[in-house]
Design a protein around this motif. Structure first.
Motif, mmCIF file in Angstrom:
data_model
loop_
_atom_site.group_PDB
_atom_site.id
_atom_site.type_symbol
_atom_site.label_atom_id
_atom_site.label_comp_id
_atom_site.label_asym_id
_atom_site.label_seq_id
_atom_site.Cartn_x
_atom_site.Cartn_y
_atom_site.Cartn_z
ATOM 1 N N GLU A 1 15.920 -1.803 0.291
ATOM 2 C CA GLU A 1 14.531 -2.122 0.604
ATOM 3 C C GLU A 1 13.616 -1.248 -0.247
ATOM 4 O OE1 GLU A 1 15.197 -3.385 5.265
ATOM 5 O OE2 GLU A 1 14.961 -1.249 4.766
ATOM 6 N N TYR A 2 12.310 -1.511 -0.194
ATOM 7 C CA TYR A 2 11.404 -0.734 -1.050
ATOM 8 C C TYR A 2 10.128 -0.351 -0.309
ATOM 9 C CZ TYR A 2 8.212 -4.702 -1.898
ATOM 10 O OH TYR A 2 7.310 -5.732 -1.761
ATOM 11 N N VAL A 3 9.499 0.697 -0.840
ATOM 12 C CA VAL A 3 8.216 1.187 -0.349
ATOM 13 C C VAL A 3 7.630 2.042 -1.471
ATOM 14 C CG1 VAL A 3 9.211 3.273 0.697
ATOM 15 C CG2 VAL A 3 7.048 2.371 1.580
ATOM 16 N N VAL A 4 6.333 2.242 -1.456
ATOM 17 C CA VAL A 4 5.684 3.112 -2.446
ATOM 18 C C VAL A 4 5.339 4.428 -1.751
ATOM 19 C CG1 VAL A 4 3.752 3.409 -4.032
ATOM 20 C CG2 VAL A 4 4.768 1.147 -3.714
ATOM 21 N N VAL A 5 5.971 5.502 -2.194
ATOM 22 C CA VAL A 5 5.784 6.817 -1.588
ATOM 23 C C VAL A 5 5.127 7.758 -2.591
ATOM 24 C CG1 VAL A 5 6.905 8.782 -0.476
ATOM 25 C CG2 VAL A 5 7.816 6.485 -0.137
ATOM 26 N N GLU B 1 0.837 -1.190 0.000
ATOM 27 C CA GLU B 1 0.000 0.000 0.000
ATOM 28 C C GLU B 1 0.880 1.250 0.000
ATOM 29 O OE1 GLU B 1 -3.333 0.517 -0.177
ATOM 30 O OE2 GLU B 1 -3.410 -1.623 -0.674
ATOM 31 N N PRO B 2 0.532 2.247 -0.801
ATOM 32 C CA PRO B 2 1.351 3.467 -0.821
ATOM 33 C C PRO B 2 1.174 4.286 0.449
ATOM 34 C CG PRO B 2 -0.593 3.764 -2.186
ATOM 35 C CD PRO B 2 -0.591 2.323 -1.749
ATOM 36 N N VAL B 3 2.225 5.005 0.807
ATOM 37 C CA VAL B 3 2.142 5.986 1.879
ATOM 38 C C VAL B 3 2.275 7.365 1.246
ATOM 39 C CG1 VAL B 3 3.069 4.462 3.655
ATOM 40 C CG2 VAL B 3 4.635 5.854 2.311
ATOM 41 N N TYR B 4 1.566 8.322 1.810
ATOM 42 C CA TYR B 4 1.611 9.674 1.283
ATOM 43 C C TYR B 4 2.275 10.583 2.301
ATOM 44 C CZ TYR B 4 -1.236 8.200 -2.607
ATOM 45 O OH TYR B 4 -1.670 7.553 -3.727
ATOM 46 N N LEU B 5 3.328 11.253 1.851
ATOM 47 C CA LEU B 5 4.109 12.138 2.713
ATOM 48 C C LEU B 5 4.124 13.537 2.128
ATOM 49 C CD1 LEU B 5 7.199 9.799 3.311
ATOM 50 C CD2 LEU B 5 5.175 10.028 4.750
ATOM 51 N N GLU B 6 4.134 14.522 2.985
ATOM 52 C CA GLU B 6 4.238 15.903 2.529
ATOM 53 C C GLU B 6 5.604 16.099 1.882
ATOM 54 O OE1 GLU B 6 3.015 19.260 1.356
ATOM 55 O OE2 GLU B 6 1.691 18.166 2.710
#
Length: 207
Positions: free
Chosen positions: A184-188, A155-160
């Motif tokens: 490592e990976y993440v969806v930003v 799941e994506p995370v939304y950051l300012e």
């Protein structure tokens, strides 16, 4: 522009209405330089889809910024959209300054944005990508990494802020390991990124 996770962007792109407020008809367009590879988005926020990329060192036309916001309206290579002001610079009397720090001195006009569609919701108090952006050594991940990320969506995370190389993730953002790989990976903000575990810096962005 393709993304590994089209299902993460089930949204209606909000074109919006841009209204120049207080700018004189004689205002001359200002140039701004992208200090890093910088997304240009359909609206003023990381939840809006990417419509163009302003490459590092490229020049954009700066049309104005929203009052009290770090998002500015730009035209990059003929594509109009919104870019994050912390990664735009301009000339001020022979000195290069960051637009977000010297807006009043530069005389940048105020524009407003009215959304005309729905987008992914931002958290009430979003976390922020931590800066300043550091230089990172370019990496070239093998195709097997992209295959693994595609096969194991998160799941994506939304950051300012904006997804740029060298930005650091807050400690509370969870990242996923990749078997037999050092990153490592993440969806930003809708974009898969590779992260250096020791520093939590973004070292690669899948666009």
């Amino acid at each position: 522009m393709k993304t590994l996770y089209p299902h993460a962007f089930r949204m209606v792109a909000a074109v919006g209405l841009i209204l120049a407020a207080g700018a004189s008809t004689g205002y001359a367009a200002m140039s701004a330089t992208a200090v890093t590879d910088l997304n240009v988005r359909a609206g003023p926020g990381p939840q809006y889809p990417v419509v163009a990329l302003a490459t590092r060192g490229s020049t954009t036309v700066l049309e104005g910024c929203i009052e009290g916001s770090l998002w500015c309206r730009v035209n990059a290579g003929g594509v109009s959209g919104w870019a994050y002001a912390k990664y735009l610079s301009a000339d001020a009397g022979g000195s290069t300054v960051v637009i977000s720090e010297r807006r009043a001195e530069l005389g940048i006009p105020v524009v407003t944005y009215e959304a005309t569609g729905s987008v992914a919701a931002m958290p009430a108090e979003p976390l922020e990508l931590i800066g300043p952006v550091d230089e990172v050594q370019p990496i070239a991940p093998p195709p097997t990494v992209q295959t693994y990320i595609t096969s194991n969506p998160v799941e994506p995370v939304y950051l300012e802020g904006e997804v740029v190389l060298g930005a650091t993730l807050p400690n509370t953002v969870a990242v996923r390991q990749i078997p037999d790989y050092e990153y490592e990976y993440v969806v930003v903000n809708g974009q898969p990124v590779l992260v250096e575990p020791a520093t939590r810096r973004i070292v690669y962005i899948y666009r």
